[in-house]
Design an enzyme around this catalytic site. Structure first.
Site, PDB file in Angstrom:
ATOM      1  N   HIS A  10       1.128  -1.209   0.070  1.00 15.98           N
ATOM      2  CA  HIS A  10      -0.115  -0.063  -0.267  1.00 15.98           C
ATOM      3  C   HIS A  10       0.927   1.712   0.086  1.00 15.98           C
ATOM      4  O   HIS A  10       1.035   1.651   1.533  1.00 15.98           O
ATOM      5  CB  HIS A  10      -1.064  -0.287   1.454  1.00 15.98           C
ATOM      6  CG  HIS A  10      -1.943   0.904   1.291  1.00 15.98           C
ATOM      7  ND1 HIS A  10      -2.816   1.127   2.579  1.00 15.98           N
ATOM      8  CD2 HIS A  10      -1.775   2.273   0.578  1.00 15.98           C
ATOM      9  CE1 HIS A  10      -3.587   2.420   2.438  1.00 15.98           C
ATOM     10  NE2 HIS A  10      -2.912   3.237   1.120  1.00 15.98           N
ATOM     11  N   HIS A  12       0.884   5.138  -2.891  1.00 18.25           N
ATOM     12  CA  HIS A  12       1.149   5.488  -4.366  1.00 18.25           C
ATOM     13  C   HIS A  12       2.240   6.130  -4.243  1.00 18.25           C
ATOM     14  O   HIS A  12       3.061   6.996  -3.947  1.00 18.25           O
ATOM     15  CB  HIS A  12       0.059   6.443  -3.620  1.00 18.25           C
ATOM     16  CG  HIS A  12      -1.558   6.096  -2.776  1.00 18.25           C
ATOM     17  ND1 HIS A  12      -2.673   5.734  -3.509  1.00 18.25           N
ATOM     18  CD2 HIS A  12      -1.228   5.736  -1.289  1.00 18.25           C
ATOM     19  CE1 HIS A  12      -3.449   4.838  -2.573  1.00 18.25           C
ATOM     20  NE2 HIS A  12      -2.660   5.451  -1.834  1.00 18.25           N
ATOM     21  N   HIS A 190      -9.823   1.565  -0.993  1.00 22.74           N
ATOM     22  CA  HIS A 190      -9.673   2.759  -0.053  1.00 22.74           C
ATOM     23  C   HIS A 190     -11.046   2.252   0.500  1.00 22.74           C
ATOM     24  O   HIS A 190     -11.961   2.191   0.322  1.00 22.74           O
ATOM     25  CB  HIS A 190      -9.347   3.737   0.328  1.00 22.74           C
ATOM     26  CG  HIS A 190      -7.538   4.170  -0.609  1.00 22.74           C
ATOM     27  ND1 HIS A 190      -7.069   3.036  -1.747  1.00 22.74           N
ATOM     28  CD2 HIS A 190      -6.989   4.747   0.001  1.00 22.74           C
ATOM     29  CE1 HIS A 190      -5.829   3.443  -1.505  1.00 22.74           C
ATOM     30  NE2 HIS A 190      -5.373   4.106  -0.353  1.00 22.74           N
ATOM     31  N   GLU A 193     -10.680   4.221   6.526  1.00 24.44           N
ATOM     32  CA  GLU A 193      -9.572   5.147   6.757  1.00 24.44           C
ATOM     33  C   GLU A 193     -10.831   6.394   7.165  1.00 24.44           C
ATOM     34  O   GLU A 193     -10.705   6.441   8.102  1.00 24.44           O
ATOM     35  CB  GLU A 193      -9.021   5.686   5.742  1.00 24.44           C
ATOM     36  CG  GLU A 193      -8.317   6.834   5.754  1.00 24.44           C
ATOM     37  CD  GLU A 193      -7.106   7.213   4.526  1.00 24.44           C
ATOM     38  OE1 GLU A 193      -8.145   6.764   3.801  1.00 24.44           O
ATOM     39  OE2 GLU A 193      -6.511   7.399   4.958  1.00 24.44           O
ATOM     40  N   ASP A 270       1.913   4.238   2.284  1.00 22.38           N
ATOM     41  CA  ASP A 270       0.678   4.862   1.628  1.00 22.38           C
ATOM     42  C   ASP A 270       1.378   6.230   1.495  1.00 22.38           C
ATOM     43  O   ASP A 270       1.325   6.394  -0.030  1.00 22.38           O
ATOM     44  CB  ASP A 270      -0.186   5.599   3.287  1.00 22.38           C
ATOM     45  CG  ASP A 270      -1.105   5.938   2.400  1.00 22.38           C
ATOM     46  OD1 ASP A 270      -1.915   5.587   1.151  1.00 22.38           O
ATOM     47  OD2 ASP A 270      -2.358   6.397   3.566  1.00 22.38           O
ATOM     48  N   ASP A 271       1.910   7.384   1.622  1.00 21.26           N
ATOM     49  CA  ASP A 271       2.454   8.321   1.231  1.00 21.26           C
ATOM     50  C   ASP A 271       3.263   8.981   1.225  1.00 21.26           C
ATOM     51  O   ASP A 271       3.515  10.085   2.183  1.00 21.26           O
ATOM     52  CB  ASP A 271       1.994   9.882   1.023  1.00 21.26           C
ATOM     53  CG  ASP A 271       0.050   9.181   0.229  1.00 21.26           C
ATOM     54  OD1 ASP A 271       0.520   8.833  -1.059  1.00 21.26           O
ATOM     55  OD2 ASP A 271      -0.736   8.834   0.973  1.00 21.26           O
TER      56      ASP A 271
HETATM   57  N1  ADE Z   1      -4.979   8.707  -2.269  1.00 21.25           N
HETATM   58  C1  ADE Z   1      -3.563   8.784  -1.932  1.00 21.25           C
HETATM   59  N2  ADE Z   1      -3.394   8.318  -0.158  1.00 21.25           N
HETATM   60  C2  ADE Z   1      -4.572   8.751  -0.566  1.00 21.25           C
HETATM   61  C3  ADE Z   1      -5.198   7.284   1.415  1.00 21.25           C
HETATM   62  N3  ADE Z   1      -4.566   7.796   2.094  1.00 21.25           N
HETATM   63  N4  ADE Z   1      -6.206   7.375   1.228  1.00 21.25           N
HETATM   64  C4  ADE Z   1      -6.758   8.008  -0.285  1.00 21.25           C
HETATM   65  N5  ADE Z   1      -6.705   8.286  -0.814  1.00 21.25           N
HETATM   66  C5  ADE Z   1      -5.114   8.859  -1.371  1.00 21.25           C
HETATM   67 ZN    ZN Z   2      -3.842   5.038  -0.044  1.00 19.13          ZN
END
Ligand code: ADE
Ligand code: ZN
Length: 322
Positions: A10, A12, A190, A193, A270-271
């Site tokens: 997971h 992006h 997703h 969350e 995630d990011d």
């Molecule tokens: N796009 C990038 N990160 C995300 C996240 N945590 N939740 C939803 N969309 C995303």
């Molecule tokens: Zn994500």
């Protein structure tokens, strides 16, 4: 921690590029950095989740070429490999590529070159999940799913959906998932969350075997039992959740509770630069803050490899490396 084999399902792709790389890419594309992208501290600036998504889009807006995607992929995978990661599934977004006029061929070609170059230099393996941005609507997601189904790429192994979970519920996207799953792509979405158990239940109506986050299922014990019984895998990102405010701190994060209830979990960043996260850091968080031992962490890696959407030959080779 470095030597423990890790896997990440997971993350992006645009969200892996740190400010310094985004700056470099913007400069070589002759673009100024969008004004409100970075704070005075030089880090990505956002106030809440929806603002984070806007900042993400701003950073992505300077990523313009296949070579840009090659470099982002390569640099991310190299950093993962140096932290003991053996496999990554990269969430790629044709919506972001299309927004800057990049064709699917250039987009996927660049990512594939990054994967090949990183494998050559470090031995790491990676595959691609094609993701739709749900905020752009079901029609757009349908087009992306159809394209992925009609034009198979050896590295594209799955279909996913990101964006605003609360504003764009899973039930509106049954058809894109049906097409992706019908074409043999592994599916994940997703959910759980920014919305609670109902959103996770809606995700379970889709042909998915994994959920990105899914952690708010913990609010409903019946749903937790169902996830455990089905073997649905939650690709969890504790640091993302804490930094964005889904939970006030690691101590409140339900990952240990979900795992104890028999839910299969993996770790993701995630990011990463947006949240000060790394995949190694997520394993560290589990070890230092959530009470996981070395065997638990190894089991998390095994779960990721078992749940990966890659081909069986690669799965066997990865299993042998854990
Ligand atoms: N796009 C990038 N990160 C995300 C996240 N945590 N939740 C939803 N969309 C995303
Ligand atoms: Zn994500």
């Amino acid at each position: 921690m470095r030597t423990l084999a890790k896997a990440e399902l997971h993350v992006h792709l645009e969200g892996t590029a740190p400010p310094e790389l985004v700056r470099r890419i913007a400069a070589r594309n002759g673009l100024a950095l969008p004004g409100r992208l970075l704070g005075v501290d030089g880090r990505f600036r956002y106030t809440d989740f929806l603002d984070f998504l806007r900042t993400y889009d701003l950073a992505a807006s300077v990523i313009r070429t296949g070579e840009d995607y090659r470099d982002i992929t390569y640099e991310y995978l190299r950093s993962c490999a140096s932290a003991g990661t053996i496999y990554v599934e990269l969430t790629a977004s044709p919506d972001h590529a299309a927004a800057v006029g990049l064709s699917d061929e250039e987009h996927l070609g660049g990512i594939a070159r990054g994967i090949d170059d990183a494998r050559r230099d470090t031995g790491i393996e990676a595959r691609i999940l094609i993701s739709a941005v749900r905020d752009l609507g079901a029609e757009r997601a349908l087009r992306i799913a159809r394209r992925a189904a009609e034009r198979p790429h050896p590295y594209v192994v799955g279909f996913s959906m990101a964006g605003d979970e609360a504003g764009f519920p899973a039930r509106d996207f049954a058809e894109p998932f049906r097409i992706a799953a019908g074409a043999g792509l592994g599916c994940t979405i997703h959910a759980g969350e920014w919305q609670g158990p109902d959103s996770v239940r809606a995700a379970l109506e889709l042909p998915i075997t994994r959920i990105a986050h899914g952690v708010r299922a913990a609010e409903d014990p019946g749903l937790v039992s169902e996830l455990a019984a089905r073997g649905t895998v939650l690709d969890c990102c504790p640091t993302s959740n804490v930094v964005l405010g889904v939970y006030p701190g690691y101590e409140q994060h339900p990952l240990p509770q979900l795992r104890e209830a028999g839910v299969r979990v993996t770790l993701g960043s995630d990011d990463p630069p947006y949240f000060g996260a790394t995949i190694e850091g997520e394993y560290e968080v589990c070890a230092r803050r959530l009470g996981f031992g070395e065997d638990d962490l190894r089991e998390i890696t095994r779960t990721a490899i078992d749940a990966a959407f890659c081909e069986e030959g690669l799965r066997s080779a990865l299993r042998a490396r854990v």
